[in-house]
Scaffold this motif. Sequence first.
Motif, PDB file in Angstrom:
ATOM      1  N   ARG A  85       0.844  -1.208   0.000  1.00 23.95           N
ATOM      2  CA  ARG A  85       0.000   0.000   0.000  1.00 23.95           C
ATOM      3  C   ARG A  85       0.874   1.252   0.000  1.00 23.95           C
ATOM      4  O   ARG A  85       0.605   2.212  -0.718  1.00 23.95           O
ATOM      5  N   ARG A 111       8.317  -7.086  -5.386  1.00 23.81           N
ATOM      6  CA  ARG A 111       8.243  -8.170  -4.396  1.00 23.81           C
ATOM      7  C   ARG A 111       9.648  -8.547  -3.929  1.00 23.81           C
ATOM      8  O   ARG A 111       9.886  -8.715  -2.736  1.00 23.81           O
ATOM      9  N   ARG A 164       0.009 -12.387   1.870  1.00 26.48           N
ATOM     10  CA  ARG A 164      -0.465 -13.353   0.872  1.00 26.48           C
ATOM     11  C   ARG A 164       0.519 -14.495   0.663  1.00 26.48           C
ATOM     12  O   ARG A 164       0.136 -15.578   0.234  1.00 26.48           O
ATOM     13  N   ARG A 168      -9.768  -8.446  -6.758  1.00 30.55           N
ATOM     14  CA  ARG A 168      -8.478  -8.585  -6.064  1.00 30.55           C
ATOM     15  C   ARG A 168      -8.109 -10.041  -5.859  1.00 30.55           C
ATOM     16  O   ARG A 168      -6.960 -10.421  -5.975  1.00 30.55           O
ATOM     17  N   ARG A 172      -1.371 -13.926 -10.362  1.00 36.96           N
ATOM     18  CA  ARG A 172      -0.065 -13.370 -10.743  1.00 36.96           C
ATOM     19  C   ARG A 172       1.017 -14.459 -10.763  1.00 36.96           C
ATOM     20  O   ARG A 172       0.919 -15.469 -10.047  1.00 36.96           O
TER      21      ARG A 172
HETATM   22  O1   DC Z   1      -3.707  -7.291   2.881  1.00 33.00           O
HETATM   23  P1   DC Z   1      -4.026  -5.988   2.138  1.00 33.00           P
HETATM   24  O2   DC Z   1      -5.448  -5.888   1.671  1.00 33.00           O
HETATM   25  O3   DC Z   1      -3.588  -4.782   2.876  1.00 33.00           O
HETATM   26  O4   DC Z   1      -3.099  -6.073   0.818  1.00 33.00           O
HETATM   27  C1   DC Z   1      -3.168  -5.134  -0.219  1.00 33.00           C
HETATM   28  C2   DC Z   1      -2.637  -5.761  -1.500  1.00 33.00           C
HETATM   29  O5   DC Z   1      -1.231  -6.010  -1.377  1.00 33.00           O
HETATM   30  C3   DC Z   1      -3.247  -7.106  -1.836  1.00 33.00           C
HETATM   31  O6   DC Z   1      -4.337  -7.009  -2.723  1.00 33.00           O
HETATM   32  C4   DC Z   1      -2.125  -7.888  -2.453  1.00 33.00           C
HETATM   33  C5   DC Z   1      -0.888  -7.250  -1.948  1.00 33.00           C
HETATM   34  N1   DC Z   1      -0.148  -8.061  -0.975  1.00 33.00           N
HETATM   35  C6   DC Z   1       0.691  -9.028  -1.466  1.00 33.00           C
HETATM   36  O7   DC Z   1       0.733  -9.247  -2.678  1.00 33.00           O
HETATM   37  N2   DC Z   1       1.479  -9.754  -0.624  1.00 33.00           N
HETATM   38  C7   DC Z   1       1.416  -9.556   0.700  1.00 33.00           C
HETATM   39  N3   DC Z   1       2.216 -10.283   1.504  1.00 33.00           N
HETATM   40  C8   DC Z   1       0.525  -8.583   1.231  1.00 33.00           C
HETATM   41  C9   DC Z   1      -0.256  -7.863   0.362  1.00 33.00           C
END
Ligand code: DC
Length: 210
Positions: free
Chosen positions: A39, A94, A116, A166, A173
């Motif tokens: 974010r 990432r 995630r 989302r 991905r």
């Molecule tokens: O958990 P969140 O809704 O705050 O995450 C926002 C976006 O960030 C989510 O749609 C995907 C990404 N994200 C990610 O790819 N890997 C993570 N470890 C945390 C979040």
Amino acid sequence: MSGLVIAIDGPAASGKGTLARRLAEYFNLPHLDTGLLYRATACALLDEGLPLDDEEAATAAARGLSLTDFDDARLRSREMGEAASVVAALPQVRAELVDLQRRFAAREEGAVLDGRDIGTVICPGARVKIFVTATPETRAQRRALELARRGEEVDYPTILADVKRRDERDSARAVAPLKPAADAVTLDTSDLDIEAAFRAAVAIVEKARG
Ligand code: DC
């Protein structure tokens, strides 16, 4: 023995953030909401008027993040969740964020991280891995309530569409897609309130600790 690392993963609005925070309090561990990293990266691009798929700028923004940057209600908005999901699909972004997360997890006392890919990529050796899920409809209802509490009025169909978009983007991905680790315990919170979900999560942790 190294500290207790608890990896919590799951889709948007599954309740994983609340559970991670409560578990961290209960077990007296530091907590990192890794969604905030994505974010904050997205927020930096939007502030500079740059497109969200500018991988070079996004990687530079990710590199410049510090864990003290995250005290911003704006980061928690719906718009920023969407934008985060776009920058989170960029492989270099990432890669840039891996070390910071691993360093956090390597604290002596242990840590709780939610995201995630915590159980699959960031902390594959975590002692406890929980994959938190709920139906898209339940998650959309919870998100609508949460946004309304913060004064952001958004109608339910829009939020449900967001949640599904989302899910699709985060799961499809190429790099570190959203999926449970092979050794994660799945916790479906569709029919559980937060207290029941919390008790179930504590039981999973206690069992995994042996
Ligand atoms: O958990 P969140 O809704 O705050 O995450 C926002 C976006 O960030 C989510 O749609 C995907 C990404 N994200 C990610 O790819 N890997 C993570 N470890 C945390 C979040």
